[in-house]
Motif scaffolding. Structure first.
Motif, PDB file in Angstrom:
ATOM      1  N   THR A  43       0.829  -1.199   0.000  1.00 21.91           N
ATOM      2  CA  THR A  43       0.000   0.000   0.000  1.00 21.91           C
ATOM      3  C   THR A  43       0.862   1.247   0.000  1.00 21.91           C
ATOM      4  OG1 THR A  43      -0.102  -0.074   2.399  1.00 21.91           O
ATOM      5  CG2 THR A  43      -1.914  -1.099   1.195  1.00 21.91           C
ATOM      6  N   GLN A  44       2.041   1.130  -0.612  1.00 22.45           N
ATOM      7  CA  GLN A  44       2.969   2.234  -0.530  1.00 22.45           C
ATOM      8  C   GLN A  44       2.567   3.455  -1.336  1.00 22.45           C
ATOM      9  OE1 GLN A  44       3.598  -0.785  -1.790  1.00 22.45           O
ATOM     10  NE2 GLN A  44       5.282  -0.788  -3.177  1.00 22.45           N
ATOM     11  N   HIS A  85       2.855 -11.365  -5.239  1.00 21.26           N
ATOM     12  CA  HIS A  85       2.998 -12.807  -5.060  1.00 21.26           C
ATOM     13  C   HIS A  85       1.844 -13.356  -4.216  1.00 21.26           C
ATOM     14  CE1 HIS A  85       6.958 -13.443  -6.932  1.00 21.26           C
ATOM     15  NE2 HIS A  85       7.164 -12.185  -6.572  1.00 21.26           N
ATOM     16  N   LYS A  86       1.344 -12.545  -3.312  1.00 22.45           N
ATOM     17  CA  LYS A  86       0.226 -12.958  -2.468  1.00 22.45           C
ATOM     18  C   LYS A  86      -1.085 -13.014  -3.260  1.00 22.45           C
ATOM     19  CE  LYS A  86      -1.800 -10.242   0.619  1.00 22.45           C
ATOM     20  NZ  LYS A  86      -1.945  -9.329   1.736  1.00 22.45           N
ATOM     21  N   HIS A  87      -1.296 -12.056  -4.186  1.00 25.06           N
ATOM     22  CA  HIS A  87      -2.548 -11.975  -4.939  1.00 25.06           C
ATOM     23  C   HIS A  87      -2.544 -12.804  -6.221  1.00 25.06           C
ATOM     24  CE1 HIS A  87      -4.472  -8.988  -2.451  1.00 25.06           C
ATOM     25  NE2 HIS A  87      -3.379  -8.239  -2.482  1.00 25.06           N
ATOM     26  N   ALA A  88      -1.395 -13.230  -6.698  1.00 22.90           N
ATOM     27  CA  ALA A  88      -1.306 -13.950  -7.971  1.00 22.90           C
ATOM     28  C   ALA A  88      -2.117 -15.251  -7.989  1.00 22.90           C
ATOM     29  CB  ALA A  88       0.150 -14.210  -8.330  1.00 22.90           C
ATOM     30  N   PRO A  89      -2.083 -16.092  -6.947  1.00 20.80           N
ATOM     31  CA  PRO A  89      -2.882 -17.320  -7.005  1.00 20.80           C
ATOM     32  C   PRO A  89      -4.389 -17.047  -7.115  1.00 20.80           C
ATOM     33  CG  PRO A  89      -1.236 -17.488  -5.277  1.00 20.80           C
ATOM     34  CD  PRO A  89      -1.221 -16.070  -5.755  1.00 20.80           C
ATOM     35  N   ALA A 141       1.280   1.496  -9.245  1.00 20.42           N
ATOM     36  CA  ALA A 141       1.425   0.640  -8.072  1.00 20.42           C
ATOM     37  C   ALA A 141       1.069  -0.788  -8.443  1.00 20.42           C
ATOM     38  CB  ALA A 141       0.524   1.130  -6.944  1.00 20.42           C
ATOM     39  N   PHE A 142       1.646  -1.704  -7.716  1.00 19.36           N
ATOM     40  CA  PHE A 142       1.417  -3.124  -7.979  1.00 19.36           C
ATOM     41  C   PHE A 142       0.894  -3.800  -6.727  1.00 19.36           C
ATOM     42  CE2 PHE A 142       3.286  -3.040 -12.072  1.00 19.36           C
ATOM     43  CZ  PHE A 142       4.292  -2.109 -12.008  1.00 19.36           C
ATOM     44  N   PRO A 143       0.025  -4.753  -6.833  1.00 18.16           N
ATOM     45  CA  PRO A 143      -0.672  -5.160  -8.049  1.00 18.16           C
ATOM     46  C   PRO A 143      -1.802  -4.193  -8.378  1.00 18.16           C
ATOM     47  CG  PRO A 143      -1.478  -6.446  -6.210  1.00 18.16           C
ATOM     48  CD  PRO A 143      -0.381  -5.565  -5.675  1.00 18.16           C
ATOM     49  N   THR A 144      -2.135  -4.092  -9.646  1.00 20.47           N
ATOM     50  CA  THR A 144      -3.302  -3.334 -10.098  1.00 20.47           C
ATOM     51  C   THR A 144      -4.109  -4.253 -11.003  1.00 20.47           C
ATOM     52  OG1 THR A 144      -2.204  -1.190  -9.971  1.00 20.47           O
ATOM     53  CG2 THR A 144      -4.092  -1.346 -11.438  1.00 20.47           C
ATOM     54  N   PHE A 145      -5.405  -4.315 -10.729  1.00 23.97           N
ATOM     55  CA  PHE A 145      -6.307  -5.173 -11.491  1.00 23.97           C
ATOM     56  C   PHE A 145      -7.288  -4.300 -12.267  1.00 23.97           C
ATOM     57  CE2 PHE A 145      -4.969  -7.442  -7.689  1.00 23.97           C
ATOM     58  CZ  PHE A 145      -4.428  -8.582  -8.248  1.00 23.97           C
ATOM     59  N   ILE A 154     -10.890   0.671 -20.153  1.00 25.03           N
ATOM     60  CA  ILE A 154     -10.894   0.238 -18.754  1.00 25.03           C
ATOM     61  C   ILE A 154     -12.198   0.712 -18.109  1.00 25.03           C
ATOM     62  CG2 ILE A 154      -9.731   0.413 -16.519  1.00 25.03           C
ATOM     63  CD1 ILE A 154      -7.139   1.043 -18.158  1.00 25.03           C
ATOM     64  N   VAL A 155     -12.974  -0.227 -17.575  1.00 23.51           N
ATOM     65  CA  VAL A 155     -14.249   0.127 -16.960  1.00 23.51           C
ATOM     66  C   VAL A 155     -14.181   0.115 -15.431  1.00 23.51           C
ATOM     67  CG1 VAL A 155     -15.638  -0.563 -18.936  1.00 23.51           C
ATOM     68  CG2 VAL A 155     -15.120  -2.238 -17.169  1.00 23.51           C
ATOM     69  N   ALA A 156     -13.188  -0.573 -14.873  1.00 25.09           N
ATOM     70  CA  ALA A 156     -12.991  -0.589 -13.424  1.00 25.09           C
ATOM     71  C   ALA A 156     -11.532  -0.915 -13.136  1.00 25.09           C
ATOM     72  CB  ALA A 156     -13.901  -1.609 -12.756  1.00 25.09           C
ATOM     73  N   ALA A 157     -11.001  -0.350 -12.052  1.00 24.00           N
ATOM     74  CA  ALA A 157      -9.611  -0.594 -11.670  1.00 24.00           C
ATOM     75  C   ALA A 157      -9.501  -0.552 -10.160  1.00 24.00           C
ATOM     76  CB  ALA A 157      -8.703   0.457 -12.294  1.00 24.00           C
ATOM     77  N   HIS A 158      -8.696  -1.445  -9.612  1.00 23.86           N
ATOM     78  CA  HIS A 158      -8.500  -1.481  -8.162  1.00 23.86           C
ATOM     79  C   HIS A 158      -7.200  -2.208  -7.851  1.00 23.86           C
ATOM     80  CE1 HIS A 158      -9.558  -1.570  -3.904  1.00 23.86           C
ATOM     81  NE2 HIS A 158     -10.523  -0.732  -4.218  1.00 23.86           N
ATOM     82  N   MET A 159      -6.699  -2.037  -6.626  1.00 25.29           N
ATOM     83  CA  MET A 159      -5.482  -2.728  -6.196  1.00 25.29           C
ATOM     84  C   MET A 159      -5.792  -4.052  -5.511  1.00 25.29           C
ATOM     85  SD  MET A 159      -3.093   0.451  -4.987  1.00 25.29           S
ATOM     86  CE  MET A 159      -1.677  -0.596  -4.651  1.00 25.29           C
ATOM     87  N   GLU A 160      -7.066  -4.330  -5.271  1.00 26.29           N
ATOM     88  CA  GLU A 160      -7.504  -5.593  -4.674  1.00 26.29           C
ATOM     89  C   GLU A 160      -8.432  -6.290  -5.659  1.00 26.29           C
ATOM     90  OE1 GLU A 160      -6.742  -6.958  -1.681  1.00 26.29           O
ATOM     91  OE2 GLU A 160      -5.426  -5.315  -1.090  1.00 26.29           O
ATOM     92  N   LEU A 161      -8.171  -7.540  -5.970  1.00 24.07           N
ATOM     93  CA  LEU A 161      -8.987  -8.282  -6.924  1.00 24.07           C
ATOM     94  C   LEU A 161     -10.404  -8.459  -6.407  1.00 24.07           C
ATOM     95  CD1 LEU A 161      -9.048  -9.705  -9.629  1.00 24.07           C
ATOM     96  CD2 LEU A 161      -8.245 -11.777  -8.488  1.00 24.07           C
ATOM     97  N   ALA A 162     -10.553  -8.717  -5.111  1.00 24.31           N
ATOM     98  CA  ALA A 162     -11.882  -8.902  -4.538  1.00 24.31           C
ATOM     99  C   ALA A 162     -12.717  -7.628  -4.662  1.00 24.31           C
ATOM    100  CB  ALA A 162     -11.784  -9.329  -3.081  1.00 24.31           C
ATOM    101  N   ALA A 163     -12.084  -6.492  -4.443  1.00 22.41           N
ATOM    102  CA  ALA A 163     -12.793  -5.208  -4.564  1.00 22.41           C
ATOM    103  C   ALA A 163     -13.196  -4.962  -6.011  1.00 22.41           C
ATOM    104  CB  ALA A 163     -11.930  -4.075  -4.047  1.00 22.41           C
TER     105      ALA A 163
END
Length: 171
Positions: A43-44, A85-89, A141-145, A154-163
């Motif tokens: 979250t830097q 690495h945490k969000h990739a799976p 910033a990474f990760p960005t989904f 692009i219709v939506a963007a977030h740093m959390e896949l669940a969000a």
């Protein structure tokens, strides 16, 4: 004797002041340690708003997408990002149900680990192509989904896949 008492009192006051100063420095160090730990979690980029990417069109013409013309889901990962690495799976599982693209910036064994995790994704872009796509899209910033429309916008963007999934289901 009076001078001796005055010297002892003065040394005692100086020691008390030094002790207070030391406690203040330790408190400040704890705050900095907590801030560094928070930054290490991905979250830097507090000022980074991935929502600002919404409305941009992805530059597909510059990138070989391995047969995937218009992915619905795009993830930007960096090899040196622990949060990536945490969000990739989770991304790999989600990406198996739709056209998806993983853009992995960086090189080395950590990049290879990310590629292995997202191997089942429709398209994986690495090396210089990934870096140029990161710059072209404006990812800071990474990760960005990203959730991408049929026209490549692009219709939506977030740093959390669940969000991002919640944003897509709310629309």
């Amino acid at each position: 004797m009076t001078f001796l008492i005055a010297a002892v009192v003065l040394v005692g006051v100086l020691c008390a002041f030094d002790l207070l100063l030391t406690f203040a420095v330790l408190r400040r160090l704890r705050e900095h340690t907590a801030e560094l730990a928070r930054l290490a979690e991905g979250t830097q980029f507090i000022s980074y708003d991935p929502g600002a990417l919404v409305g941009r069109t992805l530059p597909w013409a510059d990138t070989d997408t391995d047969g995937v013309d218009r992915p619905e889901l795009v993830a930007f990962f960096d090899a040196n990002c622990d949060a990536c690495h945490k969000h990739a799976p989770q991304f790999a599982v989600t990406a198996r149900t739709q056209a998806a693209m993983a853009v992995i910036s960086g090189a080395g064994p950590r990049a290879d680990d990310l590629v292995q995790v997202v191997a089942g994704v429709s398209s994986v872009i690495t090396a210089e192509r990934a870096d140029s796509l990161v710059k072209a899209v404006g990812v800071e910033a990474f990760p960005t989904f990203l959730r991408v429309g049929q026209d490549g916008t692009i219709v939506a963007a977030h740093m959390e896949l669940a969000a991002l999934a919640e944003m897509a289901s709310a629309k």
